[in-house]
Design an enzyme around this catalytic site. Structure first.
Site, PDB file in Angstrom:
ATOM      1  N   MET A  95      44.416 -64.463 -50.487  1.00 54.08           N
ATOM      2  CA  MET A  95      45.053 -64.778 -51.603  1.00 54.08           C
ATOM      3  C   MET A  95      44.994 -63.520 -52.645  1.00 54.08           C
ATOM      4  SD  MET A  95      47.379 -66.810 -52.331  1.00 54.08           S
ATOM      5  CE  MET A  95      46.812 -68.174 -51.107  1.00 54.08           C
ATOM      6  N   ILE A 155      43.425 -64.340 -44.775  1.00 54.58           N
ATOM      7  CA  ILE A 155      43.397 -62.913 -44.137  1.00 54.58           C
ATOM      8  C   ILE A 155      44.664 -62.114 -44.334  1.00 54.58           C
ATOM      9  CG2 ILE A 155      43.186 -61.767 -41.792  1.00 54.58           C
ATOM     10  CD1 ILE A 155      40.603 -63.704 -42.602  1.00 54.58           C
ATOM     11  N   GLU A 156      44.435 -61.159 -44.985  1.00 56.75           N
ATOM     12  CA  GLU A 156      45.563 -60.291 -45.522  1.00 56.75           C
ATOM     13  C   GLU A 156      44.931 -58.669 -45.560  1.00 56.75           C
ATOM     14  OE1 GLU A 156      46.838 -61.140 -49.564  1.00 56.75           O
ATOM     15  OE2 GLU A 156      45.367 -62.941 -49.396  1.00 56.75           O
ATOM     16  N   ASP A 157      45.897 -57.704 -46.173  1.00 58.73           N
ATOM     17  CA  ASP A 157      45.611 -56.466 -46.230  1.00 58.73           C
ATOM     18  C   ASP A 157      44.910 -55.924 -45.072  1.00 58.73           C
ATOM     19  OD1 ASP A 157      45.783 -54.333 -48.104  1.00 58.73           O
ATOM     20  OD2 ASP A 157      43.996 -54.319 -48.282  1.00 58.73           O
TER      21      ASP A 157
END
Length: 587
Positions: free
Chosen positions: A1, A160-162
């Site tokens: 987030m 899970i991002e970027d």
């Protein structure tokens, strides 16, 4: 987030070992035994994110808001290379009963529970997401087990991002570690769900997010829920956020059908989750999830059998900063405190009826009237949930010498009324916010209409909302990203933020009809690099400057035969945001 506060994310790497952290892989014997069996979550659950770095009590805000279930953000390591999990990467916030344990027990005593979430944007960006940071699958699994047994939870979330979406080794380690933990939980008779939280497009997962699930399938790792962050699209498009949620989740369901061809439609919908960002998201006003959007998403999610409904974040569910985008502490729109929580809360356990509710708006949102004349606008109402009720309409905030009439004075939600504002010959020139309120039973919803009473020759009152104290840019029209902010300001509580990027100047503009063949001065306070202020149309003049603080700019011009000019303010390509405040046109 969005923004876990990784307090230790940028400290130097400490010499921390798995042994010193006391983490032992449970499937090898030695994991802490749970005192009680974790309780599975309901088949449908509303669990908004809780910003755990704020010092707020999860139990207290859970009770105040009515959100029985919370998604706790975030768990990560202190620094790259570490295998030791902490809340927010902060060694002063260990995975221990002393940290949130009493809160979680209280939440459970009230019939709720928590979902610890690993990762988040800062961890994923800084390399402190545990599967990116730690090279040992067994140590990652041990960290997951430590959280499960310490807090006796039945679901872990992986945000899970970027950069974490591009770390193939981390993706593979994470899914292998989850598989080990699932095998341990099954052998121990412990219920356990795993959810993935991933960014999305308006039509479903991008290839990078889909690759995370494909790797899970290849590793034999069970994924129970896939939550999509249906905000921060950053695609430069205009957005109907409720509609975009529906297309994104529908697209995800189709992607899941290809990954899990043996599952039924009901099972596939039951694997989906929605995470909204109430109000103005990080991108800006073009991506605003409104109070009218919330019941639409609720009803649709309940009808499809979506598993999880959530939003970022509980501490934002209030109207304390109208016009501000991406705040951690407020939504940026006018709303009742806990509006989004109260709307989504019945979703837990299968959903329930939404209260009868409606919206009120005025179109156009502003107008200029000369003394002795009148102007009209349309008051629109709409049903946003439940059934249509009678709405009584009133107008307040009228300046001396101005009267208002509403015809009809009450409507059934979904109907319209004509607002007529008449200015007497003695009405004082100026710009005034007029509030139109729609009331029904205990509910009351306001809408703002900006009225300008012009002076002789079009004087000071010609420019509408030049101080931006309405909390909205209207009637200014802005290129993508333009918004009203609460800091920095020159005067009052609001100012205009002009979003200059590599591809646009970010111009905000307003068209006026002034007296013909008359000299005027356009003035205002600007802050930022290459801030331009000017007019075009029946006159042409401009000025610009660069200042790290607010500096006054002014330019004179003379109208032609029509007096119609467009006042504008903008930055310059690639030079960053320009702020403007207290703009005025005087004769």
């Amino acid at each position: 987030m969005r923004r876990p506060r990784a307090l230790g994310a940028f400290l130097s790497v400490l010499a921390t070992t798995v042994a010193s952290a006391g983490l032992v892989l449970g499937s090898g014997g030695g994991a802490q035994a749970a005192a009680t069996a974790a309780t599975p979550l309901p088949a449908h659950v509303f669990a908004p994110y809780f910003e755990s770095w704020t010092g707020d009590s999860p139990a207290a805000l859970s009770q105040q808001s009515g959100a029985k279930y919370l998604t706790m953000a975030f768990i990560q390591t202190q620094a790259r290379g570490s295998c030791t999990p902490y809340w927010n990467g902060d060694p002063d916030q260990p995975i221990a009963q002393s940290q949130f344990g009493a809160d979680f027990t209280t939440i459970r005593s009230r019939g709720g529970d928590v979902i610890p979430s690993f990762g988040g944007y800062t961890a994923d960006n800084g390399g402190t997401e545990i599967a990116d940071s730690c090279s040992s699958v067994d140590s990652i699994a041990a960290a997951y087990e430590k959280v499960i047994t310490t807090y006796d939870v039945s679901r872990l979330d992986m945000d899970i991002e970027d950069n974490s979406l591009e770390n193939n080794a981390g993706i593979d380690r994470r899914n292998k570690a989850i598989k080990k933990v699932q095998e341990w939980a099954a052998a121990d008779g412990r219920p356990l769900q795993i959810s993935y939280t991933l960014p999305t497009t308006t039509s479903g997962l991008a290839e990078s997010g889909l690759a995370v699930l494909e790797n899970a399938v290849s590793n034999g790792t069970r994924v129970d829920v896939v939550n999509l962050m249906t905000f921060d699209y950053y695609d430069g498009a205009a957005h109907n956020m409720a509609q975009d949620t529906r297309t994104a989740i529908t697209g995800l369901k189709g992607q899941l059908a290809e990954l899990y061809p043996s599952k039924t439609d009901a099972q596939l919908w039951g694997m989906t989750g929605i995470i909204e960002m109430p109000g103005i998201d990080d991108y800006g006003p073009a991506e605003t999830f409104t109070t009218a959007d919330a019941p639409v998403v609720y009803d649709w999610a309940a009808s499809k059998g979506v598993n999880t409904l959530s939003f970022w974040a509980l501490q934002r569910d209030n109207g304390g900063c109208p016009g501000t985008g991406g705040s951690d502490t407020c939504s940026g729109i006018a709303q009742d405190t806990w509006y989004f929580t109260h709307t989504f809360a019945p979703f837990t356990g299968g959903g329930g009826p939404v209260t009868d509710d409606y919206s009120v708006s005025v179109a156009p949102g502003s107008a200029t009237v000369a003394p002795g004349a009148s102007v009209s606008a349309t008051v629109n109402t709409a049903v946003v949930s439940g059934t249509a009720k009678t709405v009584a309409l009133t107008a307040s905030g009228l300046p001396a010498g101005v009267t208002a009439a509403l015809s009809p004075a009450s409507v059934t939600a979904g109907g319209t009324s004509k607002l007529t504002l008449a200015a007497s010959a003695s009405a004082a020139p100026g710009t005034y916010p007029v509030t139109v309120t729609g009331a029904s039973g205990t509910l009351s919803h306001p809408a703002t209409f900006t009225l300008t009473v012009s002076g002789p020759g079009g004087g000071t009152g010609s420019l509408v909302n030049g101080d931006f104290e309405t909390g909205s840019p209207s009637p200014w029209t802005c290129e993508s990203g333009g918004s009203v902010v609460s800091t920095p300001v020159h005067g009052g509580g609001h100012a205009l933020a002009v979003a200059a990027t590599a591809s646009q100047t970010g111009e905000c503009a307003q068209t006026l009809t002034l007296a013909p063949d008359t000299a005027y001065t356009l003035s205002g306070w600007l802050q930022g690099s290459y801030g331009h202020l000017g007019v075009r149309g029946d006159a042409s003049a401009s000025t610009w400057g660069s200042s790290s603080g607010y500096a006054k700019q002014s330019v004179t011009f003379t109208t032609g035969s029509t007096g119609k000019v467009t006042v504008y303010v903008h930055g310059w390509y690639g030079q960053g945001t320009v702020h403007a405040d207290d703009l005025a046109v005087t004769s």
